[in-house]
Write a protein that holds these residues in place. Structure first.
Motif, PDB file in Angstrom:
ATOM      1  N   ILE A 183       0.838  -1.206   0.000  1.00  0.00           N
ATOM      2  CA  ILE A 183       0.000   0.000   0.000  1.00  0.00           C
ATOM      3  C   ILE A 183       0.867   1.248   0.000  1.00  0.00           C
ATOM      4  CG2 ILE A 183      -1.720   1.305   1.296  1.00  0.00           C
ATOM      5  CD1 ILE A 183      -2.711  -1.418   2.410  1.00  0.00           C
ATOM      6  N   ALA A 184       1.887   1.258   0.868  1.00  0.00           N
ATOM      7  CA  ALA A 184       2.768   2.423   0.958  1.00  0.00           C
ATOM      8  C   ALA A 184       3.502   2.668  -0.348  1.00  0.00           C
ATOM      9  CB  ALA A 184       3.768   2.235   2.101  1.00  0.00           C
ATOM     10  N   ALA A 185       3.924   1.598  -1.012  1.00  0.00           N
ATOM     11  CA  ALA A 185       4.683   1.737  -2.256  1.00  0.00           C
ATOM     12  C   ALA A 185       3.824   2.317  -3.377  1.00  0.00           C
ATOM     13  CB  ALA A 185       5.244   0.380  -2.672  1.00  0.00           C
ATOM     14  N   ARG A 186       2.522   2.071  -3.328  1.00  0.00           N
ATOM     15  CA  ARG A 186       1.636   2.508  -4.414  1.00  0.00           C
ATOM     16  C   ARG A 186       0.797   3.722  -4.033  1.00  0.00           C
ATOM     17  NH1 ARG A 186      -2.179  -0.730  -5.911  1.00  0.00           N
ATOM     18  NH2 ARG A 186      -2.300  -1.960  -4.009  1.00  0.00           N
ATOM     19  N   LEU A 187       1.077   4.303  -2.876  1.00  0.00           N
ATOM     20  CA  LEU A 187       0.287   5.443  -2.408  1.00  0.00           C
ATOM     21  C   LEU A 187       0.615   6.700  -3.210  1.00  0.00           C
ATOM     22  CD1 LEU A 187      -1.696   6.551  -0.285  1.00  0.00           C
ATOM     23  CD2 LEU A 187       0.282   7.040   1.171  1.00  0.00           C
ATOM     24  N   THR A 188      -0.415   7.323  -3.778  1.00  0.00           N
ATOM     25  CA  THR A 188      -0.234   8.567  -4.523  1.00  0.00           C
ATOM     26  C   THR A 188      -1.382   9.522  -4.179  1.00  0.00           C
ATOM     27  OG1 THR A 188      -1.546   7.844  -6.431  1.00  0.00           O
ATOM     28  CG2 THR A 188       0.828   7.338  -6.461  1.00  0.00           C
ATOM     29  N   ALA A 189      -1.188  10.792  -4.516  1.00  0.00           N
ATOM     30  CA  ALA A 189      -2.237  11.781  -4.300  1.00  0.00           C
ATOM     31  C   ALA A 189      -3.480  11.443  -5.115  1.00  0.00           C
ATOM     32  CB  ALA A 189      -1.723  13.172  -4.667  1.00  0.00           C
ATOM     33  N   ASP A 190      -3.289  10.960  -6.336  1.00  0.00           N
ATOM     34  CA  ASP A 190      -4.436  10.621  -7.181  1.00  0.00           C
ATOM     35  C   ASP A 190      -5.252   9.479  -6.584  1.00  0.00           C
ATOM     36  OD1 ASP A 190      -3.890  12.562  -9.030  1.00  0.00           O
ATOM     37  OD2 ASP A 190      -2.822  11.231 -10.414  1.00  0.00           O
ATOM     38  N   ARG A 191      -4.588   8.525  -5.959  1.00  0.00           N
ATOM     39  CA  ARG A 191      -5.323   7.407  -5.366  1.00  0.00           C
ATOM     40  C   ARG A 191      -6.155   7.877  -4.178  1.00  0.00           C
ATOM     41  NH1 ARG A 191      -2.775   1.968  -4.340  1.00  0.00           N
ATOM     42  NH2 ARG A 191      -4.921   1.383  -4.803  1.00  0.00           N
ATOM     43  N   ILE A 192      -5.601   8.783  -3.383  1.00  0.00           N
ATOM     44  CA  ILE A 192      -6.382   9.341  -2.269  1.00  0.00           C
ATOM     45  C   ILE A 192      -7.550  10.153  -2.817  1.00  0.00           C
ATOM     46  CG2 ILE A 192      -6.336  10.935  -0.321  1.00  0.00           C
ATOM     47  CD1 ILE A 192      -3.400  10.130   0.115  1.00  0.00           C
ATOM     48  N   ALA A 193      -7.289  10.972  -3.839  1.00  0.00           N
ATOM     49  CA  ALA A 193      -8.340  11.812  -4.418  1.00  0.00           C
ATOM     50  C   ALA A 193      -9.501  10.978  -4.936  1.00  0.00           C
ATOM     51  CB  ALA A 193      -7.762  12.672  -5.536  1.00  0.00           C
ATOM     52  N   GLY A 194      -9.221   9.765  -5.364  1.00  0.00           N
ATOM     53  CA  GLY A 194     -10.277   8.892  -5.864  1.00  0.00           C
ATOM     54  C   GLY A 194     -11.262   8.452  -4.807  1.00  0.00           C
ATOM     55  N   HIS A 195     -10.944   8.703  -3.535  1.00  0.00           N
ATOM     56  CA  HIS A 195     -11.833   8.324  -2.446  1.00  0.00           C
ATOM     57  C   HIS A 195     -12.448   9.536  -1.739  1.00  0.00           C
ATOM     58  CE1 HIS A 195     -10.953   3.936  -2.323  1.00  0.00           C
ATOM     59  NE2 HIS A 195      -9.839   4.338  -2.931  1.00  0.00           N
ATOM     60  N   LEU A 196     -12.202  10.730  -2.258  1.00  0.00           N
ATOM     61  CA  LEU A 196     -12.825  11.918  -1.685  1.00  0.00           C
ATOM     62  C   LEU A 196     -14.308  11.963  -2.030  1.00  0.00           C
ATOM     63  CD1 LEU A 196     -10.073  14.550  -2.610  1.00  0.00           C
ATOM     64  CD2 LEU A 196     -10.499  13.596  -0.330  1.00  0.00           C
ATOM     65  N   TYR A 197     -15.060  12.800  -1.305  1.00  0.00           N
ATOM     66  CA  TYR A 197     -16.481  12.983  -1.621  1.00  0.00           C
ATOM     67  C   TYR A 197     -16.668  13.428  -3.069  1.00  0.00           C
ATOM     68  CZ  TYR A 197     -17.061  13.275   3.512  1.00  0.00           C
ATOM     69  OH  TYR A 197     -17.053  13.039   4.863  1.00  0.00           O
TER      70      TYR A 197
END
Length: 260
Positions: A183-197
Motif C-alpha cells: 500500500i505504501a509503495a503505491r500510495l499517490t495523491a491521485d489514489r487518495i483523491a479517488g476516495h474523496l467525496y
C-alpha cells in the motif's frame, strides 16, 4: 427595489463587465462559501436573523443562473459544516435544514432544472427529512448526462474528508489482500483523491467567500490546494451579479501558477 436611475446604471455596469469577460480565461469550476446570512438579516432590520437563511437559499437559485449563463458547468457551495450542525442553536439549524429541503432540494428536483446534484459531507449528521430530500433530489437529477453539476457540501469538514478518504482506500486495499508495504509503495495523491467525496469531479478553479471573512473554514482543503481565492465584503444574500462578475474579472487577470 432600485430606483430607476440607479437600476439603469447598475444594468449598464453589469453589461460592461460581462462584455469585458468575452474571450477571457474563465473558471470551469467555481466553489462558494455562502457566508453572512444572519448578519445580512440583522443589517436589513429583520427581528429574527434566521430569516436570512431563507433569503440565502433563495439567492442560490439566482447565482446558479448567472453561472449557467456564463458557461460555468461545475459549482460547489458550502452550506453547513459538521461544527455548524453540532454547535449552532438547534432552532437555527432546524430552520437552515428546512430551507434546504423546501427551497434548494425542491427546486433542483424540478424537470426544468439544468443542474445535476452531488452531495459532499457526512449525511449521517443531518436530520432524516433533510437527508431524504437531498437524496431524492440527487436521484432525480442523476440520469441526465447533459446537466450542469452542483455539489452541495453539507455536514462537511475538509479534514474529516481527507481522513475518511484514506480510511476508505486502506480498507479497499486490505480487502484486496495487499500488505502495508504494498500500500505504501503505491500510495499517490491521485489514489487518495479517488476516495474523496468529490471523486471524479474537477478541482475548483476559483473559490469565492462572501461576508468579508478571509479564511477557508475547512472548505475543500484538498481540492482547493491550487485554486484562486476571492474574498467579497458583501453578505451572501446581498451578493450581486456585479460582485460575481468582478470575481470572474479578477480570476481572468491572474496568472495561475499551480504551486510553481
Amino acid at each position: 427595489m432600485l430606483k430607476p436611475f440607479k437600476a439603469a446604471v447598475y444594468a449598464f455596469y453589469a453589461r460592461r463587465l460581462r462584455a469585458r469577460l468575452a474571450g477571457a480565461n474563465l473558471p470551469r469550476h467555481v466553489a462558494m462559501v455562502m457566508d453572512g446570512n444572519r448578519r445580512w438579516a440583522r443589517e436589513m432590520g429583520f427581528e429574527d436573523a434566521k430569516i436570512g437563511h431563507r433569503y440565502g437559499a433563495e439567492h442560490l437559485d439566482e447565482v446558479l443562473g448567472w453561472c449557467a449563463e456564463i458557461g460555468i458547468d461545475h459549482v460547489t457551495v458550502y452550506v453547513a459544516s459538521v461544527d455548524n450542525m453540532r454547535k449552532r442553536d438547534s432552532d437555527e439549524v432546524d430552520n437552515l435544514m428546512r430551507m434546504i429541503e423546501e427551497v434548494v432540494a425542491e427546486r433542483l428536483s424540478r424537470p426544468a432544472s439544468p443542474w445535476r446534484l452531488h452531495l459532499a459531507g457526512r449525511l449521517d449528521v443531518l436530520p432524516d427529512s433533510t437527508r431524504h430530500a437531498l437524496k431524492l433530489a440527487e436521484e432525480a437529477t442523476r440520469d441526465d448526462g447533459a446537466r450542469l453539476h452542483l455539489t452541495i457540501a453539507i455536514g462537511y469538514d475538509g479534514r474529516d474528508e481527507i481522513v475518511n478518504a484514506i480510511r476508505s482506500m486502506l480498507e479497499e486495499e486490505a480487502r484486496a489482500g495487499h500488505s502495508v508495504e504494498d500500500i505504501a509503495a503505491r500510495l499517490t495523491a491521485d489514489r487518495i483523491a479517488g476516495h474523496l467525496y468529490t471523486s471524479g469531479q474537477p478541482d475548483p478553479d476559483l473559490v469565492i467567500r462572501t461576508s468579508g471573512e478571509r479564511r477557508m473554514s475547512g472548505f475543500l482543503l484538498w481540492q482547493a490546494a491550487y485554486s484562486e481565492l476571492h474574498f467579497c465584503d458583501v453578505h451572501w444574500p446581498g451578493f450581486r451579479k456585479i460582485d460575481f462578475l468582478r470575481a470572474l474579472r479578477s480570476y481572468a487577470a491572474r496568472h495561475r501558477r499551480f504551486g510553481a
